[in-house]
Design a protein around this motif. Structure first.
Motif, PDB file in Angstrom:
ATOM      1  N   HIS A 159       2.742  -5.518 -35.802  1.00 41.43           N
ATOM      2  CA  HIS A 159       4.113  -5.243 -35.750  1.00 41.43           C
ATOM      3  C   HIS A 159       3.859  -3.827 -35.075  1.00 41.43           C
ATOM      4  O   HIS A 159       5.173  -3.183 -35.190  1.00 41.43           O
ATOM      5  N   ILE A 160       3.476  -3.351 -34.069  1.00 44.79           N
ATOM      6  CA  ILE A 160       3.827  -2.765 -32.868  1.00 44.79           C
ATOM      7  C   ILE A 160       4.896  -3.103 -32.201  1.00 44.79           C
ATOM      8  O   ILE A 160       5.072  -3.697 -32.024  1.00 44.79           O
ATOM      9  N   ALA A 169       6.360  -0.733 -40.619  1.00 42.30           N
ATOM     10  CA  ALA A 169       4.743  -1.022 -40.425  1.00 42.30           C
ATOM     11  C   ALA A 169       3.645  -0.522 -39.346  1.00 42.30           C
ATOM     12  O   ALA A 169       2.616  -0.583 -40.295  1.00 42.30           O
ATOM     13  N   PRO A 170       4.529  -0.551 -38.710  1.00 43.75           N
ATOM     14  CA  PRO A 170       3.253   0.263 -37.758  1.00 43.75           C
ATOM     15  C   PRO A 170       2.426   2.282 -38.420  1.00 43.75           C
ATOM     16  O   PRO A 170       1.679   2.270 -37.868  1.00 43.75           O
ATOM     17  N   TYR A 209       0.721   4.992 -32.224  1.00 42.47           N
ATOM     18  CA  TYR A 209       1.062   4.044 -31.549  1.00 42.47           C
ATOM     19  C   TYR A 209       2.676   4.416 -31.613  1.00 42.47           C
ATOM     20  O   TYR A 209       3.371   4.281 -30.904  1.00 42.47           O
ATOM     21  N   THR A 210       2.808   4.364 -32.539  1.00 40.56           N
ATOM     22  CA  THR A 210       4.194   5.108 -33.229  1.00 40.56           C
ATOM     23  C   THR A 210       4.338   6.651 -33.026  1.00 40.56           C
ATOM     24  O   THR A 210       3.531   7.614 -33.018  1.00 40.56           O
ATOM     25  N   GLU A 217      -2.121  -7.178 -45.871  1.00 44.40           N
ATOM     26  CA  GLU A 217      -1.369  -7.956 -44.113  1.00 44.40           C
ATOM     27  C   GLU A 217       0.564  -8.181 -44.706  1.00 44.40           C
ATOM     28  O   GLU A 217       1.168  -8.819 -44.152  1.00 44.40           O
ATOM     29  N   MET A 218       0.210  -8.895 -45.633  1.00 44.53           N
ATOM     30  CA  MET A 218       1.374 -10.283 -46.190  1.00 44.53           C
ATOM     31  C   MET A 218       3.257  -8.770 -46.546  1.00 44.53           C
ATOM     32  O   MET A 218       4.050  -9.013 -46.047  1.00 44.53           O
ATOM     33  N   ARG A 220       5.601 -18.314 -44.516  1.00 44.27           N
ATOM     34  CA  ARG A 220       4.729 -17.157 -43.415  1.00 44.27           C
ATOM     35  C   ARG A 220       4.057 -17.880 -42.967  1.00 44.27           C
ATOM     36  O   ARG A 220       3.684 -18.625 -42.559  1.00 44.27           O
ATOM     37  N   ARG A 251       4.711   2.620 -24.213  1.00 43.23           N
ATOM     38  CA  ARG A 251       4.324   4.329 -24.481  1.00 43.23           C
ATOM     39  C   ARG A 251       2.242   3.269 -24.445  1.00 43.23           C
ATOM     40  O   ARG A 251       1.327   4.548 -24.035  1.00 43.23           O
ATOM     41  N   THR A 277      -0.899   0.442 -39.588  1.00 42.94           N
ATOM     42  CA  THR A 277      -1.746  -0.807 -39.266  1.00 42.94           C
ATOM     43  C   THR A 277      -3.245   0.387 -38.936  1.00 42.94           C
ATOM     44  O   THR A 277      -3.597  -0.604 -38.897  1.00 42.94           O
ATOM     45  N   GLY A 278      -2.937   1.317 -38.211  1.00 47.71           N
ATOM     46  CA  GLY A 278      -4.505   1.186 -37.706  1.00 47.71           C
ATOM     47  C   GLY A 278      -4.442   1.574 -36.372  1.00 47.71           C
ATOM     48  O   GLY A 278      -4.122   0.424 -35.718  1.00 47.71           O
ATOM     49  N   GLY A 279      -5.985   1.587 -36.567  1.00 40.41           N
ATOM     50  CA  GLY A 279      -6.376   1.025 -35.205  1.00 40.41           C
ATOM     51  C   GLY A 279      -6.051   1.402 -33.491  1.00 40.41           C
ATOM     52  O   GLY A 279      -6.365   0.869 -32.745  1.00 40.41           O
ATOM     53  N   MET A 328      -7.060   3.679 -43.434  1.00 39.04           N
ATOM     54  CA  MET A 328      -5.905   3.184 -42.341  1.00 39.04           C
ATOM     55  C   MET A 328      -7.437   2.121 -41.507  1.00 39.04           C
ATOM     56  O   MET A 328      -6.710   1.636 -40.294  1.00 39.04           O
ATOM     57  N   GLU A 329      -8.287   2.887 -41.435  1.00 37.76           N
ATOM     58  CA  GLU A 329     -10.048   2.003 -40.527  1.00 37.76           C
ATOM     59  C   GLU A 329     -10.602   1.016 -41.176  1.00 37.76           C
ATOM     60  O   GLU A 329     -10.343   0.319 -40.662  1.00 37.76           O
ATOM     61  N   SER A 330     -11.399   0.908 -42.765  1.00 38.52           N
ATOM     62  CA  SER A 330     -11.612  -0.083 -42.899  1.00 38.52           C
ATOM     63  C   SER A 330     -10.968  -0.548 -43.802  1.00 38.52           C
ATOM     64  O   SER A 330     -11.532  -1.700 -44.825  1.00 38.52           O
ATOM     65  N   ARG A 331     -10.125  -0.212 -44.331  1.00 36.16           N
ATOM     66  CA  ARG A 331      -8.940  -0.762 -45.629  1.00 36.16           C
ATOM     67  C   ARG A 331     -10.429  -1.024 -46.573  1.00 36.16           C
ATOM     68  O   ARG A 331      -9.738  -2.222 -47.495  1.00 36.16           O
ATOM     69  N   LEU A 380       2.603  -6.007 -45.512  1.00 30.12           N
ATOM     70  CA  LEU A 380       2.585  -5.519 -44.283  1.00 30.12           C
ATOM     71  C   LEU A 380       4.385  -6.042 -43.328  1.00 30.12           C
ATOM     72  O   LEU A 380       5.099  -5.720 -42.765  1.00 30.12           O
ATOM     73  N   GLU A 381       4.572  -7.600 -43.406  1.00 30.03           N
ATOM     74  CA  GLU A 381       5.353  -8.010 -42.690  1.00 30.03           C
ATOM     75  C   GLU A 381       6.366  -7.538 -43.362  1.00 30.03           C
ATOM     76  O   GLU A 381       8.236  -8.472 -42.602  1.00 30.03           O
ATOM     77  N   ASP A 422       6.840   1.000 -27.829  1.00 32.24           N
ATOM     78  CA  ASP A 422       5.484   1.460 -28.729  1.00 32.24           C
ATOM     79  C   ASP A 422       4.405   0.893 -27.730  1.00 32.24           C
ATOM     80  O   ASP A 422       3.209   1.873 -26.932  1.00 32.24           O
TER      81      ASP A 422
END
Ligand code: SF4
Lengths: 619, 226
Positions: free
Chosen positions: B13-14, A17-18, A253-254, A8-9, B203, B21, A21-23, A95-98, A11-12, B18
């Protein structure tokens, strides 16, 4: 901090990042403990590339559909993420359950292009999976791979436990069942691999020994245990209408490269272009029915909300009822405001009418692939396009309001001379001429003709598998010549550096020893070789040197008729004698007819009931 | 149709484009009768009250969708929630007529929850908070695409306090957010860091808890109810 928090860190801090992230909509996160078999699907390139790939979506749906198996996705992180992962000791996560890669029972790589091989090693290492099969223990996953490059599995033989050859839909489930039994019956890794080797279409490289001649050519490839067949037959799904196709696909998403519904209308191709590996590997041609396709399109659109559907196949223009399919789709999708992207080669009179009616076509660039500049050269490669065909289509396009045309060619084809290169320029000039022949007030302004010339890479299971690739110096000289002759107003010339194609040629026809080169290069830092900014040719050359191998042996050497190839124990259904015949015809610039006009006896006719065009006795 | 939706932590982060969309595709999946713009490249008629920055979660984000037919709020909610991913579920919907004023013009403030990841830093920041609020001016750096400028954020803060939840410090801030000016969570954090004498990176997890407008009496009220 555990690795998920560290992730998570990270990703910042990363660029995009997208992609991590998954989901996404229509992704599946199944209950881990309640599902016996865990499959990690690895796409050895970035998220944006992987999520554009149809095969991923098919297998993802197929594995998750079974109550007893789950599938989660892994992609190759970009360099900034890799750095953070290394620094913070974050493993490669799904991507799913990490979950880390090494917690899965099976990990499966899809092999779409050779230059993704180093990413396979990188992903395994980041995921805590020992790179070489021989280093893996009883707790480690079984590593499998499939896709077009699996037809010459040898360069990856040290790293992959089992390859799936041919269509994956059926064999995937069979393979998972066997691997599940490894868990339930407590089989050793070795027992499991031998069991896998019994499946049709599965090649377990560790069960074969390879011996070499003094000069490096292969002497023999022999099975070393009774379970391993002398040749491994590719799998073919005969009836696409009764073969699994997803009705729900993940929606990123992206934005990814192909961010739309891909409808596979048929598999295989009857044209027999001699340079085209896919055209040989995916034989025979099999079509999905109109009803099936309209039904799938409907369901996929409802499940995704996508705005665009593209028809996918090697040569969509050949689909039997293409005009009807397009009309039906356009009609059904009009209200939902979904556009249908068409195979550009068929913007002809058949379709003009319905196009004008619906106005659903965005006048983006049209692409044509004559592949070679002269008729002689096109006959050599059996590309059944004539200059008149092409110019007619271009004329149609220009008078229909298009102003941008892309032309794709190859250089370095067998028998090529300077006249063939000049032919590329001639053709480009004639295309420009067609534009100016349209009256000024009837054509769109701002002509753009793009000529892309890629470098020919000889591939296994094609009539040119014996042929040498042009050396890097020759390619450069030809490119210089092309730059000169293609200096035409309105024409942009896109050329490629030869280094990547050269590496592709080494891997495409490489043997097991190429695996050592791969590992060396990876250790030297080669990853993401498909990307300009990360490809390091010098490191690859160092790796060759340190392994005592000569890249020219693989890329630039002309093979003898009877040489034993590293992939000869893989049976694609296409016989070596047919390919040799085609090779000889090519050298005489003789063409071979389209299979739809009659069987050419490629070898597949021996597999009864597989090819619909192979009527017995016609050969 | 006015709807309140969530942007979950996993997808924080999206970016806004996006998210837009994704909502549009959700609407297309839902089968609800949505209105499209005219023209060659029609798009769904939809507006968002405020773009949420990349990296931030949103508890009650607001959109306004123009429908092409009569739809009950309940039906809208149900169909959309089936069509949207788990991280983007809708919480409320309310039918409003087409004369409903522009959401964007109505936004006056946003309620933020800033979770400070490191508790030692969190405590320091919380301790510095009363001091900072006593000052006449709170200077912070505003970053736009082209330049950095100093500005006083004190008039932009409606309320600000710290609280502790599950052993972590959260800063709760109601701050101005209009089309003209706004105070971003990062600006507040920088000012508070300066006050607390923290130079290291802090953070935090930003969650926009809700959007507010000004009612007839000039008081803040949840935008979705206006
Ligand atoms: S069996 Fe005959 S018709 Fe079928 S692909 Fe081969 S050559 Fe073509």
């Amino acid at each position: 901090m555990d690795y998920r928090e560290k992730f998570e860190m990270a990703l910042e801090k990363v660029q995009k990042a997208p992609r991590y992230t998954g989901g996404e909509m229509n992704t599946t996160v199944k209950a881990w403990d309640e599902t016996p078999l865990h499959f990690g699907f690895c796409f050895p390139d970035t998220y944006e590339v992987g999520m554009s790939h149809l095969g991923l979506k098919i297998l993802y749906g197929l594995i998750n559909r079974e109550s007893w198996s789950l599938c989660e996705r892994f992609f190759m992180p970009w360099t900034d993420m890799i750095e953070l992962m290394q620094k913070e000791e974050i493993p490669l996560l799904s991507m799913e359950s990490r979950r880390p890669l090494n917690e899965f029972d099976v990990i499966g790589f899809t092999l779409q292009y050779e230059m993704s091989y180093s990413n396979i090693l990188a992903m395994m290492e980041m995921g805590g999976v020992p790179l070489e099969g021989t280093e893996r223990g009883e707790k480690d996953p079984i590593v499998v791979a499939g896709g077009p490059c699996a037809f010459n599995p040898e360069p990856l033989a040290p790293f992959i436990d089992a390859f799936m050859i041919g269509d994956g839909e059926d064999v995937m489930t069979e393979l998972n069942r066997v691997i599940l039994r490894r868990k339930t019956e407590g089989w050793t890794r070795e027992e499991c691999l031998r069991e896998l080797a019994k499946l049709e279409g599965v090649y377990v490289p560790s069960l074969y020994d390879v011996t070499y001649e003094e000069d490096g050519r292969i002497r023999a490839v022999t099975p070393n245990c009774p379970e391993a067949p002398a040749t491994v037959k590719k799998r073919v799904v005969v009836d696409l209408n009764n073969t699994y196709y997803p009705e729900e696909i993940p929606v990123p998403y992206t934005e990814v490269i192909f961010d739309r519904i891909m409808l596979e209308i048929m598999r295989g191709c009857t044209r027999g272009c001699r340079f085209c590996q896919a055209g040989m590997l995916y034989r025979p041609v099999r079509e999905r029915s109109l009803e099936k396709l309209t039904d799938l399109a409907e369901k996929l659109q409802e499940a995704t909300g996508y705005e665009e559907i593209s028809l996918s196949s090697l040569s969509s223009g050949d689909y039997t009822c293409l005009p009807e399919l397009i009309r039906t789709l356009m009609r059904n999708m009009k209200e939902k405001r979904v556009s249908i992207s068409l195979p550009s080669l068929r913007i002809d009179s058949v379709l003009k009418e319905s196009l004008e009616e619906t106005q659903q076509v965005r006048k983006t660039s049209l692409t044509f692939a004559p592949e070679a500049g002269t008729q002689r050269m096109r006959d050599v490669i059996n590309k059944g396009v004539t200059e008149e065909d092409l110019l007619e289509k271009v004329r149609d396009a220009f008078s229909g309001g298009w102003n941008s045309v892309k032309l794709y060619f190859m250089d370095g084809l067998p028998t090529e001379t300077e006249a063939d290169l000049d032919g590329i320029a001639d053709l480009a000039r004639k295309v420009v001429g067609e534009y100016f022949a349209v009256p000024k007030d009837q054509r769109a302004r701002g002509l753009r003709v793009t000529v892309s010339v890629s470098i020919f890479v000889p591939k296994p299971f094609t009539p040119f598998q014996w042929a040498p690739q042009d050396t890097i110096e020759t390619v450069f000289a030809k490119t210089e010549h092309l730059k000169k002759v293609l200096n035409i107003k309105g024409v942009t010339f896109n050329w490629h550096e030869p280094y990547v194609s050269f590496m592709e040629a080494c891997f495409a026809r490489g043997d097991r020893r190429m695996g050592r080169v791969l590992q060396k290069a990876y250790e030297k830092g080669c990853i993401l070789d498909g990307w300009n900014e990360t490809f390091r040719f010098d490191k690859w050359m160092e790796a060759f040197k340190e392994c005592g191998l000569d890249p020219a042996f693989y890329a630039n050497r002309e093979r003898e008729k009877d040489e034993i190839f590293p992939w000869d124990h893989i049976d694609s259904g296409i016989s070596k004698s047919f390919l040799w015949r085609e090779n000889e015809k090519a050298l005489r610039a003789e063409t071979t007819r389209d299979c739809r006009k009659g069987c050419n006896g490629c070898g597949l006719q021996k597999w009864k009931g597989v090819c619909g065009y192979a009527n017995a006795g016609s050969v | 149709m006015l709807a309140v939706f969530e942007k979950g932590e996993r997808i924080r982060h999206i970016g806004h484009l996006d998210i837009q969309r994704s909502v549009q595709r959700g609407l297309r999946r839902s089968g609800l009768p949505v209105a499209y713009s005219q023209g060659f490249n029609p798009h769904i008629l939809i507006t968002f009250a405020s773009a949420l920055s990349t990296g931030a979660c949103g508890k009650r984000e607001i959109m306004d969708v123009t429908m092409a037919g009569d739809v009950e709020a309940e039906e809208f909610l149900e169909k959309m929630n089936r069509a949207m991913p788990p991280e983007m579920q809708l919480k409320e919907a309310r039918a409003v007529d087409n004369k409903h004023p522009s959401l964007m013009g109505m936004v006056a403030a946003a309620d933020y929850d800033l979770l400070i990841r490191d508790e030692a830093q969190g405590e320091k920041l919380a301790a510095a908070l009363p001091e900072m609020m006593k000052k006449d001016q709170i200077m912070a750096t505003r970053k736009t695409k082209t330049k950095l400028s100093e500005c006083d954020i004190k008039p932009l803060i409606y309320s600000l306090y710290a609280e502790k939840k599950d052993g972590k410090t959260h800063l709760r801030a109601m701050m101005t957010l209009t089309e003209r000016e706004s105070c971003k969570p990062q600006m507040l954090l920088e000012a508070l860091k300066a006050q607390a004498g923290i130079e290291a990176e802090v953070r935090m997890l930003v969650t926009r808890e809700g959007l507010y407008g000004l009612n007839e009496t000039g008081a803040l009220a949840p935008l979705e109810n206006m």
